[in-house]
Scaffold this active site. Structure first.
Site, PDB file in Angstrom:
ATOM      1  N   GLU A   1      77.182  45.791  53.838  1.00 56.68           N
ATOM      2  CA  GLU A   1      76.067  46.371  53.089  1.00 56.68           C
ATOM      3  C   GLU A   1      76.455  46.295  51.617  1.00 56.68           C
ATOM      4  O   GLU A   1      77.308  47.047  51.144  1.00 56.68           O
ATOM      5  CB  GLU A   1      75.831  47.829  53.512  1.00 56.68           C
ATOM      6  CG  GLU A   1      75.418  48.006  54.964  1.00 56.68           C
ATOM      7  CD  GLU A   1      73.942  47.729  55.187  1.00 56.68           C
ATOM      8  OE1 GLU A   1      73.241  47.386  54.204  1.00 56.68           O
ATOM      9  OE2 GLU A   1      73.485  47.843  56.333  1.00 56.68           O
TER      10      GLU A   1
ATOM     11  N   HIS B   1      73.873  42.228  54.410  1.00 55.02           N
ATOM     12  CA  HIS B   1      72.772  43.179  54.293  1.00 55.02           C
ATOM     13  C   HIS B   1      72.810  43.872  52.937  1.00 55.02           C
ATOM     14  O   HIS B   1      73.761  43.721  52.170  1.00 55.02           O
ATOM     15  CB  HIS B   1      72.870  44.248  55.395  1.00 55.02           C
ATOM     16  CG  HIS B   1      72.590  43.736  56.763  1.00 55.02           C
ATOM     17  ND1 HIS B   1      71.339  43.775  57.334  1.00 55.02           N
ATOM     18  CD2 HIS B   1      73.400  43.160  57.677  1.00 55.02           C
ATOM     19  CE1 HIS B   1      71.388  43.243  58.549  1.00 55.02           C
ATOM     20  NE2 HIS B   1      72.634  42.858  58.777  1.00 55.02           N
TER      21      HIS B   1
END
Length: 277
Positions: free
Chosen positions: A242, A160
């Site tokens: 992330e 992500h």
């Protein structure tokens, strides 16, 4: 978050997401074009005539989950339907976030996933994707977890990029909390997932020179959550990564760079390899 529009919450969507998933560059630049690696379709792939010593990950199965799907924006009704994540209900999926110049998180995650897959295959691993951008939407977050379970993966990672406010910088790894409710039971994978996440954090930081996120936790680059279906429903060691904040100009300059994404892929690959060794 506006379902079907850009979602700006953590796990690929910035700090308050409802769904799973968190050269010159700059947030207003378009990403460098680069063809991801060759032989990037399908789950297997030609491994060549490697000897065992040349393929340290031979026999290992790794599931790579590219966060979101470029086609999610076209299916707002389908991605917004609720699915059971054990501890409650969540949207099937979200669109993800983007840089201010329009480089979508779903495009970023697919590109990075292809690079990770190539590097893992070069070390002998069998790599499976939850999707390759060729589905009309999703898969839903519960199905993403089940694909890793069905593959009996030795490790799984969901890729992500965040959508936090400008000035929030850095990457972080999301670990599964210990949950035991409904279909969710992470008690057996909490420990191994923390080991996986720690190895990925260390290798990613070394490969990219990117700092851990300055906007959550104690700045160690690790965050534990019990509200993500992709983690709650996993039966195999799994983490979310992330890679940076798409809404920050400095981070966006990295995320839109093909050269940097190749470094990021090496960090992911090195971290997984360290865990599996």
């Amino acid at each position: 978050m506006v379902v079907g529009a850009l979602c700006l919450g953590t796990a690929g969507c910035g700090a308050s997401s409802g769904g799973d998933g968190g050269g010159k560059g700059g947030e207003d630049s378009k990403p460098s074009s680069a063809t991801p690696s060759t032989a990037d379709k399908g789950d297997g792939g030609h491994q060549g005539a490697r000897k065992p010593a040349d393929a340290p990950l031979r026999g290992k199965v790794i599931v790579v989950d590219p966060g979101h799907n470029p086609h999610n924006r076209d299916q707002p009704g389908k991605i917004s339907r609720p699915v059971d994540i054990g501890t409650g209900k969540k949207e099937c999926d979200t669109t993800g976030t983007s840089t201010n110049s329009g480089y979508a998180e779903a495009e970023f995650t697919l590109d990075l996933a292809h690079r990770v897959r190539t590097q893992l295959r070069e070390r002998g691993a069998t790599v499976k994707f939850t999707h390759d951008g060729d589905e009309p939407y999703g898969p839903c977050v519960d199905e993403r977890a089940r694909k890793g379970n069905r593959a009996q993966a030795d490790a799984a990672i969901s890729l992500h990029a965040d959508g936090a406010p400008r000035g929030s910088r850095g990457f972080h790894v999301i670990l599964p909390a210990s949950v035991h409710k409904g279909e969710a039971d992470t008690r057996k994978i909490v420990g191994p997932s923390r080991e996986l996440g720690t190895e990925v954090r260390d290798a990613f930081r070394e490969a990219t020179d990117e700092p851990p996120a300055n906007y959550l936790g104690d700045g160690n680059g690790l965050d534990t959550r019990g509200d993500l279906g992709g983690l709650n429903l996993s039966k195999v060691p799994k983490v979310f990564l992330e890679c940076g904040n798409m809404r920050d100009p400095a981070d966006a300059a990295l995320l839109t760079s093909a050269k940097w994404r190749e470094k990021a892929a090496r960090g992911v690959t090195d971290g997984i390899a360290a865990f599996l060794s």
